[in-house]
Design a protein around this motif. Structure first.
Motif, short mmCIF file in Angstrom:
data_model
loop_
_atom_site.label_atom_id
_atom_site.label_comp_id
_atom_site.label_asym_id
_atom_site.label_seq_id
_atom_site.Cartn_x
_atom_site.Cartn_y
_atom_site.Cartn_z
N SER A 112 0.78 -1.35 -0.07
CA SER A 112 -0.02 -0.02 0.09
C SER A 112 0.83 1.42 -0.03
O SER A 112 0.65 2.30 -0.67
N ILE A 113 2.01 1.23 0.78
CA ILE A 113 2.77 2.45 0.71
C ILE A 113 3.24 2.72 -0.59
O ILE A 113 3.56 3.98 -1.29
N ASN A 114 4.06 1.68 -1.16
CA ASN A 114 4.68 1.61 -2.48
C ASN A 114 3.68 2.36 -3.47
O ASN A 114 4.17 2.89 -4.53
N ALA A 115 2.21 1.58 -3.57
CA ALA A 115 1.25 2.31 -4.56
C ALA A 115 0.83 3.46 -4.11
O ALA A 115 0.39 4.17 -5.21
N SER A 116 0.96 4.19 -3.06
CA SER A 116 0.12 5.37 -2.71
C SER A 116 1.15 6.46 -2.39
O SER A 116 0.48 7.56 -2.87
N MET A 117 2.44 6.40 -2.46
CA MET A 117 3.37 7.54 -2.22
C MET A 117 3.30 8.41 -3.20
O MET A 117 3.46 8.14 -4.56
N THR A 118 3.30 9.62 -3.24
CA THR A 118 3.21 10.77 -4.13
C THR A 118 4.75 11.08 -4.14
O THR A 118 5.65 10.62 -3.56
N GLU A 119 5.29 11.80 -5.19
CA GLU A 119 6.51 12.38 -5.53
C GLU A 119 7.29 12.66 -4.52
O GLU A 119 8.64 12.45 -4.33
#
Length: 352
Positions: free
Chosen positions: A139-146
């Motif tokens: 979820s972290i990897n899919a959700s992080m903004t730039e």
């Protein structure tokens, strides 16, 4: 030996200090924005749920698991969070199935309109409350903004270190514990704000849901089918944000192609009995308690009669658990009602 003991002692003190500093600086979500506390509350529920709702505010403000239990014996939970994006919903579903394997997952489709990561603050309200697992990492990897970095999720103190100057009494009061802010994931509001002048949807240049959104809807569908969990797609009956016919057709077609049930509650407003002068607390964005219980009654009939979700009110352990939830539920209704009468708002805040 003395050196070893000294090293162990120093490490223990350092780790304990880091832990306490992190807990102190993390947002508590006990007042004001309560939604950030809801994801973490799920882990305190010891029961096995027949139905788990996963999605955004169109679920956690519009469905009452307490009503479903009291009237249909349905043991359910809402794993909801503010602006929960579909990849976040997928990883919550993945984690939920690994933990307890519900019979049914209900997913609200509004988040299909988002195809890319959106906002760190909302990401945090969904992800920080998750326990560490492969699902949380995904979820972290899919959700992080730039502008976000994985290490700041791994060590939250790197993200929240600047909160030292903003600490208040809540940060110390809730250092090592949290009060319950929801009722099996339901966020309650009893106040009323009539829906007037609801904006019409503006024409869009492109109504097509994005490839990334479809990718995770496919993953969610496969996850449920592979684990023999019934997936039900729903659209909550809220007036705004606007739900376009072009969006609805895509979900209808997807459900047909994948043999899924899709219920658009917007089309059943009259059957549900919604009154937009009484059943919303914010002008049509979300339902209040009266509206949520109407929707829960309507959906409860479908779940129990058409989808054969069992009535478990004969289960002694479950009944004992729900007795405690019902007491909190009724006490919160009274608290908010009393505050409305005394202060004019559910929080009990006085006007400046």
């Amino acid at each position: 030996m003395k050196k070893l003991i000294s090293i162990i002692l120093i490490l223990t003190i350092s780790i304990t200090g880091l832990f306490l500093a992190t807990k102190l600086l993390e947002p508590k979500y006990m007042t004001g924005i309560l939604e950030g506390a809801m994801i973490g509350e799920y882990y305190d529920d010891p029961t096995d749920h027949d139905v788990v709702f996963i999605g955004d505010c169109e679920l956690y403000e519009n469905i009452s698991p307490v009503y479903l239990w009291e009237n249909y014996g349905i043991n359910s939970y809402i794993r909801g969070s503010a602006q929960q994006l579909i990849w976040q919903s997928y990883y919550l579903a993945e984690e939920t199935i690994k933990r307890e394997h519900p019979d049914m997952i209900v997913f609200n489709v509004l988040s299909m309109k988002y195809n890319e990561p959106q906002n760190e603050a909302y990401n945090r309200m969904t992800i920080d409350g998750m326990k560490w697992s492969k699902s949380k990492i995904g979820s972290i990897n899919a959700s992080m903004t730039e502008d976000e970095h994985f290490i700041e999720y791994l060590f939250p103190i790197l993200r929240y270190h600047s909160r030292w100057s903003d600490l208040n009494s809540d940060d110390f009061k809730y250092l090592l514990h949290r009060d319950k802010v929801s009722f099996n994931g339901y966020y309650m509001r009893v106040d009323v704000k009539e829906a007037t002048d609801v904006p019409e949807g503006r024409p869009l240049a492109d109504y097509q849901f994005g490839d990334n959104a479809y990718y995770y809807l496919d993953k969610l569908t496969k996850l449920c089918k592979d684990n023999d969990v019934k997936l039900v797609l729903v659209k909550a009956p809220t007036l705004y944000p606007y739900w376009y016919d072009e969006w609805d057709k895509q979900i209808v077609d997807y459900a047909d192609e994948n043999n899924l049930t899709y219920i658009n509650f917007l089309e059943a407003q009259d059957e549900i009995g919604l009154d937009w002068s009484k059943d919303t607390y914010d002008g049509g964005l979300h339902l209040n308690l009266a509206g949520a219980e109407k929707l829960s009654k309507y959906f409860g009939e479908i779940l129990s009669k058409d989808m054969n979700v069992p009535d478990r009110r004969g289960d002694e352990k479950l009944s004992k658990y729900w007795d405690s939830v019902e007491k909190r539920y009724n006490a919160e209704i009274k608290r908010q009602t009393d505050n409305l009468e005394k202060f004019g708002n559910v929080h009990g805040d006085t006007e400046d």
